[in-house]
Design an enzyme around this catalytic site. Structure first.
Site, PDB file in Angstrom:
ATOM      1  N   SER A 157      55.391  58.639  53.422  1.00  0.00           N
ATOM      2  CA  SER A 157      54.813  57.605  54.277  1.00  0.00           C
ATOM      3  C   SER A 157      54.456  58.188  55.638  1.00  0.00           C
ATOM      4  O   SER A 157      55.144  59.092  56.138  1.00  0.00           O
ATOM      5  CB  SER A 157      55.851  56.493  54.450  1.00  0.00           C
ATOM      6  N   TYR A 203      64.765  53.054  56.427  1.00  0.00           N
ATOM      7  CA  TYR A 203      63.764  53.277  55.381  1.00  0.00           C
ATOM      8  C   TYR A 203      62.959  54.541  55.681  1.00  0.00           C
ATOM      9  O   TYR A 203      62.803  55.435  54.839  1.00  0.00           O
ATOM     10  CB  TYR A 203      62.821  52.066  55.263  1.00  0.00           C
ATOM     11  N   LYS A 229      62.544  58.527  53.781  1.00  0.00           N
ATOM     12  CA  LYS A 229      61.330  59.265  53.397  1.00  0.00           C
ATOM     13  C   LYS A 229      61.369  60.676  54.000  1.00  0.00           C
ATOM     14  O   LYS A 229      61.030  61.652  53.331  1.00  0.00           O
ATOM     15  CB  LYS A 229      60.079  58.520  53.888  1.00  0.00           C
ATOM     16  N   ARG A 286      46.014  50.114  62.743  1.00  0.00           N
ATOM     17  CA  ARG A 286      46.535  50.906  61.627  1.00  0.00           C
ATOM     18  C   ARG A 286      45.392  51.478  60.801  1.00  0.00           C
ATOM     19  O   ARG A 286      44.270  50.991  60.866  1.00  0.00           O
ATOM     20  CB  ARG A 286      47.392  50.021  60.685  1.00  0.00           C
TER      21      ARG A 286
HETATM   22  P1  NAD Z   1      57.111  48.348  45.127  1.00  0.00           P
HETATM   23  O1  NAD Z   1      58.400  47.783  45.595  1.00  0.00           O
HETATM   24  O2  NAD Z   1      56.051  47.415  44.672  1.00  0.00           O
HETATM   25  O3  NAD Z   1      57.374  49.430  43.976  1.00  0.00           O
HETATM   26  C1  NAD Z   1      58.543  50.207  43.926  1.00  0.00           C
HETATM   27  C2  NAD Z   1      59.129  50.038  42.543  1.00  0.00           C
HETATM   28  O4  NAD Z   1      60.303  50.833  42.429  1.00  0.00           O
HETATM   29  C3  NAD Z   1      59.519  48.600  42.231  1.00  0.00           C
HETATM   30  O5  NAD Z   1      58.880  48.212  41.043  1.00  0.00           O
HETATM   31  C4  NAD Z   1      61.044  48.658  42.069  1.00  0.00           C
HETATM   32  O6  NAD Z   1      61.498  47.747  41.088  1.00  0.00           O
HETATM   33  C5  NAD Z   1      61.262  50.100  41.662  1.00  0.00           C
HETATM   34  N1  NAD Z   1      62.565  50.658  41.988  1.00  0.00           N
HETATM   35  C6  NAD Z   1      63.201  50.669  43.202  1.00  0.00           C
HETATM   36  N2  NAD Z   1      64.376  51.344  43.098  1.00  0.00           N
HETATM   37  C7  NAD Z   1      64.484  51.761  41.802  1.00  0.00           C
HETATM   38  C8  NAD Z   1      65.455  52.516  41.088  1.00  0.00           C
HETATM   39  N3  NAD Z   1      66.564  52.971  41.674  1.00  0.00           N
HETATM   40  N4  NAD Z   1      65.234  52.757  39.785  1.00  0.00           N
HETATM   41  C9  NAD Z   1      64.107  52.314  39.175  1.00  0.00           C
HETATM   42  N5  NAD Z   1      63.152  51.591  39.793  1.00  0.00           N
HETATM   43  C10 NAD Z   1      63.339  51.326  41.103  1.00  0.00           C
HETATM   44  O7  NAD Z   1      56.555  49.282  46.316  1.00  0.00           O
HETATM   45  P2  NAD Z   1      55.144  49.969  46.490  1.00  0.00           P
HETATM   46  O8  NAD Z   1      54.473  49.327  47.646  1.00  0.00           O
HETATM   47  O9  NAD Z   1      54.437  50.075  45.193  1.00  0.00           O
HETATM   48  O10 NAD Z   1      55.617  51.401  46.983  1.00  0.00           O
HETATM   49  C11 NAD Z   1      55.797  52.478  46.087  1.00  0.00           C
HETATM   50  C12 NAD Z   1      56.360  53.645  46.852  1.00  0.00           C
HETATM   51  O11 NAD Z   1      55.494  53.975  47.929  1.00  0.00           O
HETATM   52  C13 NAD Z   1      57.718  53.360  47.496  1.00  0.00           C
HETATM   53  O12 NAD Z   1      58.503  54.535  47.415  1.00  0.00           O
HETATM   54  C14 NAD Z   1      57.381  53.066  48.943  1.00  0.00           C
HETATM   55  O13 NAD Z   1      58.435  53.371  49.817  1.00  0.00           O
HETATM   56  C15 NAD Z   1      56.203  54.007  49.154  1.00  0.00           C
HETATM   57  N6  NAD Z   1      55.310  53.562  50.232  1.00  0.00           N
HETATM   58  C16 NAD Z   1      54.823  52.291  50.226  1.00  0.00           C
HETATM   59  C17 NAD Z   1      53.997  51.862  51.255  1.00  0.00           C
HETATM   60  C18 NAD Z   1      53.498  50.443  51.302  1.00  0.00           C
HETATM   61  O14 NAD Z   1      53.141  49.977  52.394  1.00  0.00           O
HETATM   62  N7  NAD Z   1      53.428  49.736  50.176  1.00  0.00           N
HETATM   63  C19 NAD Z   1      53.657  52.753  52.282  1.00  0.00           C
HETATM   64  C20 NAD Z   1      54.161  54.053  52.242  1.00  0.00           C
HETATM   65  C21 NAD Z   1      55.001  54.453  51.207  1.00  0.00           C
HETATM   66  C1  WQD Z   2      50.517  46.230  60.396  1.00  0.00           C
HETATM   67  C2  WQD Z   2      50.130  45.616  61.729  1.00  0.00           C
HETATM   68  C3  WQD Z   2      51.977  44.605  62.875  1.00  0.00           C
HETATM   69  C4  WQD Z   2      52.635  41.425  59.930  1.00  0.00           C
HETATM   70  C5  WQD Z   2      54.856  49.233  57.421  1.00  0.00           C
HETATM   71  C6  WQD Z   2      55.986  50.233  57.391  1.00  0.00           C
HETATM   72  C7  WQD Z   2      55.486  51.574  56.980  1.00  0.00           C
HETATM   73  C8  WQD Z   2      54.682  51.488  55.679  1.00  0.00           C
HETATM   74  C9  WQD Z   2      53.658  50.404  55.705  1.00  0.00           C
HETATM   75  C10 WQD Z   2      56.082  52.087  53.878  1.00  0.00           C
HETATM   76  C11 WQD Z   2      51.149  45.880  62.842  1.00  0.00           C
HETATM   77  C12 WQD Z   2      50.950  43.561  62.485  1.00  0.00           C
HETATM   78  C13 WQD Z   2      52.159  42.514  60.619  1.00  0.00           C
HETATM   79  C14 WQD Z   2      52.452  40.136  60.485  1.00  0.00           C
HETATM   80  C15 WQD Z   2      51.297  41.138  62.349  1.00  0.00           C
HETATM   81  N1  WQD Z   2      55.512  51.222  54.565  1.00  0.00           N
HETATM   82  N2  WQD Z   2      51.495  42.374  61.798  1.00  0.00           N
HETATM   83  N3  WQD Z   2      51.790  40.049  61.674  1.00  0.00           N
HETATM   84  O1  WQD Z   2      54.295  48.115  60.294  1.00  0.00           O
HETATM   85  O2  WQD Z   2      52.192  49.517  60.108  1.00  0.00           O
HETATM   86  O3  WQD Z   2      53.903  49.681  58.385  1.00  0.00           O
HETATM   87  O4  WQD Z   2      54.237  49.184  56.132  1.00  0.00           O
HETATM   88  O5  WQD Z   2      56.201  53.262  54.064  1.00  0.00           O
HETATM   89  O6  WQD Z   2      56.590  52.395  56.849  1.00  0.00           O
HETATM   90  O7  WQD Z   2      56.567  50.304  58.677  1.00  0.00           O
HETATM   91  O8  WQD Z   2      52.558  47.641  58.499  1.00  0.00           O
HETATM   92  O9  WQD Z   2      51.541  45.639  57.556  1.00  0.00           O
HETATM   93  O10 WQD Z   2      53.839  45.464  58.600  1.00  0.00           O
HETATM   94  O11 WQD Z   2      51.857  45.835  60.077  1.00  0.00           O
HETATM   95  O12 WQD Z   2      50.715  40.998  63.420  1.00  0.00           O
HETATM   96  O13 WQD Z   2      52.885  39.103  59.942  1.00  0.00           O
HETATM   97  O14 WQD Z   2      50.096  44.192  61.571  1.00  0.00           O
HETATM   98  O15 WQD Z   2      52.518  44.316  64.125  1.00  0.00           O
HETATM   99  O16 WQD Z   2      50.424  46.038  64.035  1.00  0.00           O
HETATM  100  P1  WQD Z   2      53.271  48.739  59.453  1.00  0.00           P
HETATM  101  P2  WQD Z   2      52.492  46.077  58.599  1.00  0.00           P
END
Ligand code: NAD
Ligand code: WQD
Length: 335
Positions: free
Chosen positions: A124, A149, A153, A231
């Protein structure tokens, strides 16, 4: 290739399954369904005509995970499984460290025991913490991360770097996602957060469809174009293609690569784009800044284009259209 996909029933995982299948790969999905629904896998089958192999399993169950590696000749692993709610991670840090770190350590041990060398990991942009923008892969990582969190990562990246350094034949890629949004163009799969959405796009979509009344905008007094947070939003299908590119261009060693568009979009710009895409008004109120939020960050996406021959091709308007298509067809998500 046979690709083990941990967390494959989740938001990014399910979209990546479609892209993998369309690229001719065979995914084997392992997911506990802790934060997802098996309906997503049925929808993947509807889109692709292929029902992915699925094991409902917590990947910390080493014996059961090992059995799956014995049953399938796994060529590579994409590791999405993890807990991702930033706010919850500060309330339950042990849960986050336990789940995210243990699951990765066990996965690495099982891969080693079965001679599987290739791994793509969901990292991330949060690992950049307080680094200057735009974030490049050489920006300092691991400083100023504001929540457990994000720490998981960063720590996992350190583990992968050390393990890869111990064995020349390992090929580990950490993809540092910026802000994933959007849905598959069919409207059959999309983001389905449980409870109140933490992230901006699903919140906007739920307001548009009438599940929630008003969006709270966290701060309009940042030093940005319109005072709201900026973002780098990236369409989930671009992200999915980035994973296939990372497998195709995999090479020995550890690499961390940004997956972002390189462009910044403010909260209000995203709100207005969604209004245009949906034809619905999104009422909002300005709230105080959210603790831990940065004013602005976006990617330098040069390395992904050089090393993976990948760049994002879908626009913010595409992502809003696809999210609206998903949300309007599935107002209650997969339920
Ligand atoms: P998500 O929660 O939709 O998917 C993650 C999946 O992992 C879920 O289906 C959950 O049931 C499964 N899971 C969690 N722990 C587990 C375990 N111990 N064993 C088996 N399954 C398990 O999330 P996502 O948005 O699809 O994100 C996928 C990956 O990308 C995550 O690692 C997340 O941290 C990373 N990521 C997400 C974002 C985002 O904003 N969505 C941003 C950056 C990184
Ligand atoms: C985006 C913008 C908020 C919600 C998070 C995690 C990051 C990554 C992605 C996993 C910001 C604003 C949000 C709302 C708002 N996940 N906002 N009202 O915070 O950039 O990132 O998700 O790795 O680790 O921190 O994403 O979508 O929460 O926010 O005004 O109800 O929207 O302040 O400026 P963020 P976000």
């Amino acid at each position: 290739m046979n690709i083990l996909v941990t967390g494959g029933a989740g938001y990014i995982g399910s979209h990546t399954l479609v892209t993998l299948i369309e690229a001719g790969h065979t995914p084997i999905v392992v997911d506990s369904l802790h934060n997802s629904s098996r309906v997503s896998l049925e929808r993947v089958a509807q889109i692709t005509g292929v029902q992915p192999n699925f094991y409902q399993l917590d990947i910390r169950d080493k014996a059961a995970l090992s059995e799956i590696f014995s049953q399938h000749a796994i060529d590579a692993v994409i590791h999405f499984a993890g807990l991702k709610a930033v706010g919850e991670s500060s309330v339950k840090p042990l849960l986050y460290y336990q789940n995210n770190l243990d699951s990765t350590l066990i996965l690495l041990e099982v891969m080693q025991a079965h001679g599987v060398k290739k791994l793509v990991f969901s990292s991330s942009a949060t690992v950049y913490g307080s680094a200057p923008i735009p974030y490049t892969e050489s920006s300092p990582a691991g400083q100023g991360i504001t929540n457990p969190y994000g720490q998981t990562k960063y720590i996992i990246e350190c583990i992968l770097r050390d393990v890869a350094a111990s064995d020349d034949s390992l090929e580990f890629t950490a993809l540092r996602y910026f802000n994933p949004i959007g849905a598959h163009s069919s409207g059959l799969i999309g983001e389905d957060p449980s409870g109140i959405p933490n992230n901006l796009m699903p919140y906007i979509a739920q307001v548009a469809v009438g599940v929630r009344d008003t969006l709270g905008v966290f701060g309009d007094d940042y030093d940005t174009t319109d005072g709201t947070g900026v973002r780098d939003y990236i369409h989930v299908d671009d992200l999915a293609e980035g994973h296939v590119a990372a497998l195709t261009h995999s090479k020995p060693g550890f690499r961390a690569i940004n997956l972002g568009s390189g462009n910044g979009t403010s909260v209000l710009e995203l709100v207005h784009a969604f209004e245009r895409a949906s034809g619905r008004a999104i009422p909002y109120t300005i709230l105080p800044r959210r603790a831990g939020d940065l004013p602005e960050f976006y990617a330098d996406a040069t390395i992904a284009s050089q090393a993976l021959n990948w760049h994002s091709s879908r626009t913010i308007d595409d992502a809003c259209r696809d999210t609206w298509n998903w949300q309007s067809k599935n107002p209650q998500g997969y339920n």
